[in-house]
Design an enzyme around this catalytic site. Structure first.
Site, short mmCIF file in Angstrom:
data_model
loop_
_atom_site.label_atom_id
_atom_site.label_comp_id
_atom_site.label_asym_id
_atom_site.label_seq_id
_atom_site.Cartn_x
_atom_site.Cartn_y
_atom_site.Cartn_z
N PRO A 9 9.70 -17.46 -46.47
CA PRO A 9 10.23 -16.90 -45.22
C PRO A 9 10.06 -17.79 -44.00
CG PRO A 9 8.25 -15.73 -45.93
CD PRO A 9 8.68 -16.61 -47.08
N ASN A 10 11.08 -17.75 -43.17
CA ASN A 10 11.15 -18.44 -41.87
C ASN A 10 11.43 -19.94 -41.97
OD1 ASN A 10 10.54 -16.13 -40.09
ND2 ASN A 10 8.59 -16.15 -41.16
N ARG A 17 12.25 -23.60 -35.15
CA ARG A 17 11.04 -22.78 -35.25
C ARG A 17 9.81 -23.58 -34.84
NH1 ARG A 17 7.92 -21.36 -40.90
NH2 ARG A 17 6.48 -19.88 -39.98
N TYR A 22 5.97 -27.46 -36.64
CA TYR A 22 6.73 -27.79 -37.85
C TYR A 22 7.69 -28.97 -37.69
CZ TYR A 22 4.78 -23.34 -39.35
OH TYR A 22 3.91 -22.33 -39.68
N ASN A 73 7.07 -24.12 -51.23
CA ASN A 73 6.42 -23.82 -49.95
C ASN A 73 6.50 -22.31 -49.78
OD1 ASN A 73 5.51 -23.40 -47.38
ND2 ASN A 73 6.59 -25.15 -46.49
N ALA A 76 4.44 -17.86 -45.31
CA ALA A 76 3.40 -16.85 -45.05
C ALA A 76 2.97 -16.11 -46.32
CB ALA A 76 3.88 -15.86 -43.98
N GLU A 97 2.34 -26.89 -54.83
CA GLU A 97 2.37 -26.11 -53.58
C GLU A 97 2.44 -27.09 -52.41
OE1 GLU A 97 -1.18 -23.78 -53.00
OE2 GLU A 97 -0.57 -23.11 -51.01
N HIS A 99 2.87 -27.57 -48.01
CA HIS A 99 2.91 -27.04 -46.64
C HIS A 99 3.22 -28.18 -45.70
CE1 HIS A 99 1.38 -23.21 -47.99
NE2 HIS A 99 0.51 -23.88 -48.73
N ARG A 106 -5.66 -24.45 -39.01
CA ARG A 106 -5.02 -23.45 -38.14
C ARG A 106 -5.80 -22.14 -38.16
NH1 ARG A 106 1.11 -23.32 -39.52
NH2 ARG A 106 1.11 -22.16 -37.54
C1 DQA Z 1 3.57 -23.15 -43.93
C2 DQA Z 1 2.19 -22.67 -43.41
C3 DQA Z 1 2.10 -21.16 -43.45
O1 DQA Z 1 0.84 -20.74 -42.94
C4 DQA Z 1 3.17 -20.55 -42.57
O2 DQA Z 1 3.15 -19.14 -42.69
C5 DQA Z 1 4.54 -21.08 -42.85
C6 DQA Z 1 4.70 -22.51 -43.14
C7 DQA Z 1 3.73 -24.68 -43.78
O3 DQA Z 1 4.63 -25.22 -44.41
O4 DQA Z 1 3.01 -25.32 -43.01
O5 DQA Z 1 5.53 -20.36 -42.75
O6 DQA Z 1 3.69 -22.84 -45.31
#
Ligand code: DQA
Length: 144
Positions: A9-10, A17, A22, A73, A76, A97, A99, A106
Site C-alpha cells: 500500500p501507498n 508521497r 521516499y 516491499n 505498512a 524483503e 524497503h 524511524r
Molecule cells: C516502506 C517502510 C514502511 O514502514 C512504510 O510503511 C512503507 C514503505 C519502505 O519501503 O521504506 O510504506 O516499506
C-alpha cells in the site's frame, strides 16, 4: 526466468508521497528501473502494486504454486500483517524483503517486520537501489 516485484500500500504514490523519506522517483520510473535491471540479469521481471491485502496475498499464493522468486516491499503490512507473513511462508522460491527507507531508523512501530522471519533476506535503506540489490541477490542465489 520469471521474477515478481510486488509492492504494498501507498507505493503507487512514489514520487509525490513524502519525497523527503521516499525520494522523488515515481512509481512508473521504479517499474521501468526494475524491468531494465531484470533484463540485464536475464530475468523477466513483472512489477505490481496494490493497496489491497487480499490481492497481495493472492499474488503470493500464485507465486508459491509457480515457484516464482519474489522481491516484496510489503510497505505498512510489514509491521502487522500476519496474513501476509503466512502467505510468504508458503513461497517455494527465494523471497527478498525490500524497503526504500530504513525502518529501523524511524518510528518504533516500524522496527518490527513480521515478514522478515520468513524471507530469505532483507534489504533496507538504500532508496530505489534497494530494489537493484534485491534483484542482484536473486541472481547471485540462482548462480551459486
Ligand atoms: C516502506 C517502510 C514502511 O514502514 C512504510 O510503511 C512503507 C514503505 C519502505 O519501503 O521504506 O510504506 O516499506
Amino acid at each position: 526466468k520469471k521474477v515478481l516485484v510486488l509492492n504494498g500500500p501507498n507505493l503507487g504514490r512514489l514520487g509525490s508521497r513524502e519525497p523527503d523519506v521516499y525520494g522523488d522517483t515515481s512509481y512508473d520510473d521504479l517499474v521501468k528501473r526494475c524491468e531494465r535491471n531484470g533484463r540485464e540479469l536475464g530475468f523477466d521481471v513483472e512489477v505490481r502494486q496494490t493497496d489491497d491485502e487480499a490481492e497481495l496475498v493472492g499474488w503470493l499464493h500464485s507465486a508459491a504454486d509457480a515457484a516464482t522468486p519474489v522481491v516484496l516491499n510489503p510497505a505498512a503490512f510489514t509491521h502487522y500483517s500476519y496474513a501476509l507473513r503466512d502467505a510468504c511462508a508458503q513461497l517455494t522460491a527465494p523471497l527478498i524483503e525490500v524497503h526504500i527507507s530504513n525502518p529501523a531508523a524511524r518510528e518504533s512501530f516500524r522496527h518490527t517486520s513480521v515478514v522478515a522471519g520468513v524471507a530469505t533476506g532483507t534489504i533496507a535503506g538504500f532508496g530505489m537501489v534497494s530494489y537493484d540489490l534485491a534483484l542482484q541477490a536473486l541472481h547471485d542465489l540462482h548462480h551459486r
